[in-house]
Every structure is written in C-alpha cells, then in structure tokens.
Design a protein around this motif. Sequence first.
Motif, mmCIF file in Angstrom:
data_model
loop_
_atom_site.group_PDB
_atom_site.id
_atom_site.type_symbol
_atom_site.label_atom_id
_atom_site.label_comp_id
_atom_site.label_asym_id
_atom_site.label_seq_id
_atom_site.Cartn_x
_atom_site.Cartn_y
_atom_site.Cartn_z
ATOM 1 N N PRO A 187 -0.606 28.911 13.506
ATOM 2 C CA PRO A 187 0.859 29.406 13.181
ATOM 3 C C PRO A 187 1.727 29.837 14.466
ATOM 4 N N ASP A 243 4.167 24.104 11.737
ATOM 5 C CA ASP A 243 4.033 25.249 10.964
ATOM 6 C C ASP A 243 5.309 25.875 10.599
ATOM 7 N N ARG A 263 7.007 25.838 6.824
ATOM 8 C CA ARG A 263 7.163 27.164 6.022
ATOM 9 C C ARG A 263 8.670 26.920 5.874
ATOM 10 N N ALA A 323 8.762 24.826 2.430
ATOM 11 C CA ALA A 323 7.738 25.273 1.173
ATOM 12 C C ALA A 323 8.799 25.967 0.093
ATOM 13 N N VAL A 334 1.705 27.344 2.341
ATOM 14 C CA VAL A 334 1.135 26.678 3.507
ATOM 15 C C VAL A 334 -0.078 27.400 4.142
#
Length: 309
Positions: free
Chosen positions: A42, A47, A51, A54, A67
């Motif tokens: 993360p 990442d 995100r 998503a 995620v």
Amino acid sequence: MNTITKTLASATLAAALALAAGPAAAQTFPSKPVRIVVGFSPGGSNDIIARLMAPKLTELLGQQVVVENKPGAGGAIAIASVLQAPADGHTVSMCTTGSFSIQPHLGAMPFNPETDLVPVTQIANAPYVLMVHSSVPAKNVKEFVAYAKQNPGKLNFASSGNATGGHLAGEMFKTLAGVNLVHVPYKGTSQAIADLLSGQVQVIFDQPVSSMQYARTGQLRALAVGSLRRLAAYPDLPTVHESGVPNFDPVTWTGICAAKVLAMPEISAKLVADGLEPVGSSPEQFRDFLVADKAKWGRVIKQANVKAE
C-alpha cells in the motif's frame, strides 16, 4: 484460457454488455465482489491508481470492487495468485512494468507474459522523479551530478526492492551520468520513503503520485522528472534529459482492463494532477508498446548486471 487476460477481457466485455443490453446481460456478471490484485505494498503508485479506479468500477459493474495487495517479486506473486483464481472475471490484476518488462529478464517466472497474458489497455505512464533529502546540497541535476562525483559511493539511493523500476531507474542514471550511487532496496515504497524522510538514505527515483507531496512541504527536493517531456502537473520541474543527462527516460506504466473507467473525465483529471500521463490504448497498441518496453529494460538490466534476489 485460464489466464489473467481472460479475466480482464471478460470483465471488460461484461461491463460493456451490461451497459448496452441492460439488466438481462448484467445478471451473468458480476455475481459477487470483484478483486483487483496489486503486486506492491500500500502507498505505491500502483496501489494508489487501483484505489482510484475501484469506486468507479464499482459503479460501472454494480458490485463492490476491492483492492488486495500481494507484494513481492516485482508483481509476479500477485499475477501468479490471479492465474490460480477461477477464470470467472471476478479476480483481476494491475499489470505493471515489473511483471511484464523487467522480471522476464531475471529468471523463471510463474507465467509467461507473452503467451499467458494478453494486454487489454494501458492506464497511464508514470515517469520517475529524481528526489533528494534536504541534506543533499544540490538544487538541480547538474549540481547533484557534480556532488555525487565529488563523493563517490557516499550517496545511497532507495528503491521499493531489487530489480524494481525505481532500482533500474537509478542504475540507468548512474550509467548515463557517470556517478557512483549505492542501491538500498526496501520492501515497498512506503518503507523507502520513510527512510528517505529521516535521512538514512539520500536519494530516490520515485513516481510523483507517491512522493511529490513531500516535495511540496519541503521535506524532500524534487530535482527533475525522468521523462523526455515535462509533466503537465509540474510544468516548472525540468526533465533529467534537458538538465544534462541525455536520454534518461525510465517511465513505468500501469495497465488494467477497465478502459471505460479510464475514459471518465474525473479519473483522467486526477491522474494528471498526480503527475501521471493517461493513456487508454487498444490491446494492439498496448502489445506493441510492451515489446519495445521489455527490450528497453532488458538493456538496462544487462548493462547494470542486475540479478534477481
């Protein structure tokens, strides 16, 4: 074809069918939450992008999109886990420079990116930014190169791991600038940034989405961006190329299946603001790009004699 690409393609196709044909098509997919597997810890750019995407994918698919981080081996661990999941479209992955263009040069892989994986679309390019701790007395690339040459082997550059894009960007810089920097690998970007902020290491080649916030607060100093043109988000930040180290262009990339999400104006605008360059390519364009990108990183790996851990 029980591969990640079948998963990505089926998810994209299902989303398109749901939008075009209404509730009847949407009944078959998705029937449960969808996972986006990220091969890094993360806080890193992949990442952050996952995100960002998503929530929009959740809206598009009508099912929760979550995620899941599976760091290690330059993204290969994540993709291996996706290949083992049912090929029903409910497990997808971020495709990255590490898993497609770097790791194949470093030994055995749990998959073959050229035969097991078919690229669907490229989300964005993410140029590396040369960042230094405030203790380094250099305000630009020219001064940094001079200081590094005066202090060979005394400057440490951090990366999110051995043979990652940030590591190879540093090796590329060392070769082109003729300087001796010592590589210090970490298990993820967050750990590398933490030690850079504390001054335990002095240099990093990182993507702006995860590090430029510290340059804005003065905790770090951004010297230049590692692309051949300046970033729209940071027009005053020169490129390494124009600052006296020609042909320095270690641009990494991120791909995923959801091209329709990438086309949403709010997503594109957020990518630009974070120092990324939205792409949104066809499968054919992405495939051609991958062939050239793999060859580029192969040359860096061979020249720097980088080995897998």
